[in-house]
Motif scaffolding. Sequence first.
Motif, PDB file in Angstrom:
ATOM      1  N   LYS A   1      -6.523  -2.946  13.943  1.00  0.00           N
ATOM      2  CA  LYS A   1      -5.557  -3.149  12.521  1.00  0.00           C
ATOM      3  C   LYS A   1      -6.833  -3.504  11.538  1.00  0.00           C
ATOM      4  O   LYS A   1      -6.568  -3.052  10.110  1.00  0.00           O
ATOM      5  CB  LYS A   1      -4.971  -4.243  12.772  1.00  0.00           C
ATOM      6  N   ASN A   2      -7.661  -4.517  11.649  1.00  0.00           N
ATOM      7  CA  ASN A   2      -8.800  -4.667  10.659  1.00  0.00           C
ATOM      8  C   ASN A   2      -9.430  -3.642  10.281  1.00  0.00           C
ATOM      9  O   ASN A   2      -9.705  -3.260   9.039  1.00  0.00           O
ATOM     10  CB  ASN A   2      -9.676  -5.832  11.067  1.00  0.00           C
TER      11      ASN A   2
ATOM     12  N   ASN B   1       2.559   4.827  -1.126  1.00  0.00           N
ATOM     13  CA  ASN B   1       2.842   5.372   0.267  1.00  0.00           C
ATOM     14  C   ASN B   1       1.789   4.651   1.152  1.00  0.00           C
ATOM     15  O   ASN B   1       2.399   4.747   2.402  1.00  0.00           O
ATOM     16  CB  ASN B   1       2.696   7.047   0.334  1.00  0.00           C
ATOM     17  N   LEU B   2       0.782   3.815   0.896  1.00  0.00           N
ATOM     18  CA  LEU B   2      -0.127   3.123   1.723  1.00  0.00           C
ATOM     19  C   LEU B   2       0.694   2.093   2.591  1.00  0.00           C
ATOM     20  O   LEU B   2       0.322   2.135   3.826  1.00  0.00           O
ATOM     21  CB  LEU B   2      -1.098   2.571   0.982  1.00  0.00           C
ATOM     22  N   ASN B   3       1.673   1.571   1.885  1.00  0.00           N
ATOM     23  CA  ASN B   3       2.360   0.635   2.928  1.00  0.00           C
ATOM     24  C   ASN B   3       3.652   0.986   3.649  1.00  0.00           C
ATOM     25  O   ASN B   3       4.364   0.229   4.131  1.00  0.00           O
ATOM     26  CB  ASN B   3       2.781  -0.568   2.036  1.00  0.00           C
ATOM     27  N   HIS B   4       4.066   2.398   3.106  1.00  0.00           N
ATOM     28  CA  HIS B   4       4.914   2.746   3.791  1.00  0.00           C
ATOM     29  C   HIS B   4       5.089   3.874   4.804  1.00  0.00           C
ATOM     30  O   HIS B   4       5.882   4.258   5.505  1.00  0.00           O
ATOM     31  CB  HIS B   4       6.223   3.186   2.745  1.00  0.00           C
TER      32      HIS B   4
ATOM     33  N   ILE C   1     -10.276   0.392   5.846  1.00  0.00           N
ATOM     34  CA  ILE C   1     -10.175   2.079   5.355  1.00  0.00           C
ATOM     35  C   ILE C   1      -9.278   2.225   4.292  1.00  0.00           C
ATOM     36  O   ILE C   1      -9.499   3.009   3.229  1.00  0.00           O
ATOM     37  CB  ILE C   1      -9.713   3.059   6.556  1.00  0.00           C
ATOM     38  N   LYS C   2      -8.157   1.479   4.092  1.00  0.00           N
ATOM     39  CA  LYS C   2      -7.257   1.419   3.117  1.00  0.00           C
ATOM     40  C   LYS C   2      -7.782   1.065   1.913  1.00  0.00           C
ATOM     41  O   LYS C   2      -7.860   1.582   0.847  1.00  0.00           O
ATOM     42  CB  LYS C   2      -5.985   0.593   3.324  1.00  0.00           C
ATOM     43  N   CYS C   3      -8.722  -0.245   2.085  1.00  0.00           N
ATOM     44  CA  CYS C   3      -9.306  -0.870   0.907  1.00  0.00           C
ATOM     45  C   CYS C   3     -10.506   0.403   0.437  1.00  0.00           C
ATOM     46  O   CYS C   3     -10.675   0.540  -0.785  1.00  0.00           O
ATOM     47  CB  CYS C   3     -10.267  -2.135   1.205  1.00  0.00           C
ATOM     48  N   GLU C   4     -11.157   0.989   1.305  1.00  0.00           N
ATOM     49  CA  GLU C   4     -12.223   2.120   1.000  1.00  0.00           C
ATOM     50  C   GLU C   4     -11.488   3.325   0.102  1.00  0.00           C
ATOM     51  O   GLU C   4     -11.960   3.630  -0.825  1.00  0.00           O
ATOM     52  CB  GLU C   4     -13.042   2.373   2.105  1.00  0.00           C
ATOM     53  N   LEU C   5     -10.235   3.703   0.757  1.00  0.00           N
ATOM     54  CA  LEU C   5      -9.557   4.678   0.037  1.00  0.00           C
ATOM     55  C   LEU C   5      -9.132   4.375  -1.426  1.00  0.00           C
ATOM     56  O   LEU C   5      -9.241   5.038  -2.048  1.00  0.00           O
ATOM     57  CB  LEU C   5      -8.318   4.812   0.858  1.00  0.00           C
ATOM     58  N   ILE C   6      -8.694   3.143  -1.416  1.00  0.00           N
ATOM     59  CA  ILE C   6      -8.141   2.734  -3.033  1.00  0.00           C
ATOM     60  C   ILE C   6      -9.614   2.755  -3.786  1.00  0.00           C
ATOM     61  O   ILE C   6      -9.335   3.298  -4.838  1.00  0.00           O
ATOM     62  CB  ILE C   6      -7.616   1.319  -2.909  1.00  0.00           C
TER      63      ILE C   6
END
Length: 192
Positions: free
Chosen positions: A134-135, A9-12, A140-145
């Motif tokens: 956006k950066n 879901n991260l990209n959608h 944050i997405k990278c940290e979440l993963i």
Amino acid sequence: MNKQSIIDNLNHRPLSESLQNFLVLATKSQDQNLIKWVKFELTGYYGTEMTNDDVVPKYRDVSGYHADEFHRKLVLDREDMQFINTVPMRAGVVELEVYQENGLIMKEPDLCKIIQDNLGVKVTSFHVSASQVKNVLVNIKCELISRLSLLEEQRTTVVSASEDILEFKPNFYGIGLNLNALKRKWFPKRNG
């Protein structure tokens, strides 16, 4: 919701939705550090929840420029003074998702006072571009993963540690050997 669904879901879906789903997993695991991290990411790094030991992560630093009340930029020619144009982004992800289209203008009275006291220049705001926001969201997405992977490793370790190698079950000899549990204890890296 499991790890793979959150990643899918991260990209959608909005990042804030993925973080909320991650909060459910972190709460089930009872990992207080993960719970604290995801709450800060959702609601922002300020307020009564922050202690003296809590800091805004470096991946939330943004570059921008200071301006006065007439929107004139503070230009610093000295290389050693460029750190002034970087500040930590304290806002929660829901707020950042709004700012990712147009950027934002932050009011930082404490920082503005420090600049005025030390440089003799009166500034009233700090301007951040949409690309910088956006950066931060990508960081944050990278940290979440990364944290999802840690949570999965913790869960695997707990399951493996609780398995018994010797099983006292009715069988021909009275004692059974769980070869899968033995393999997982001896070769933990091969699980997955």
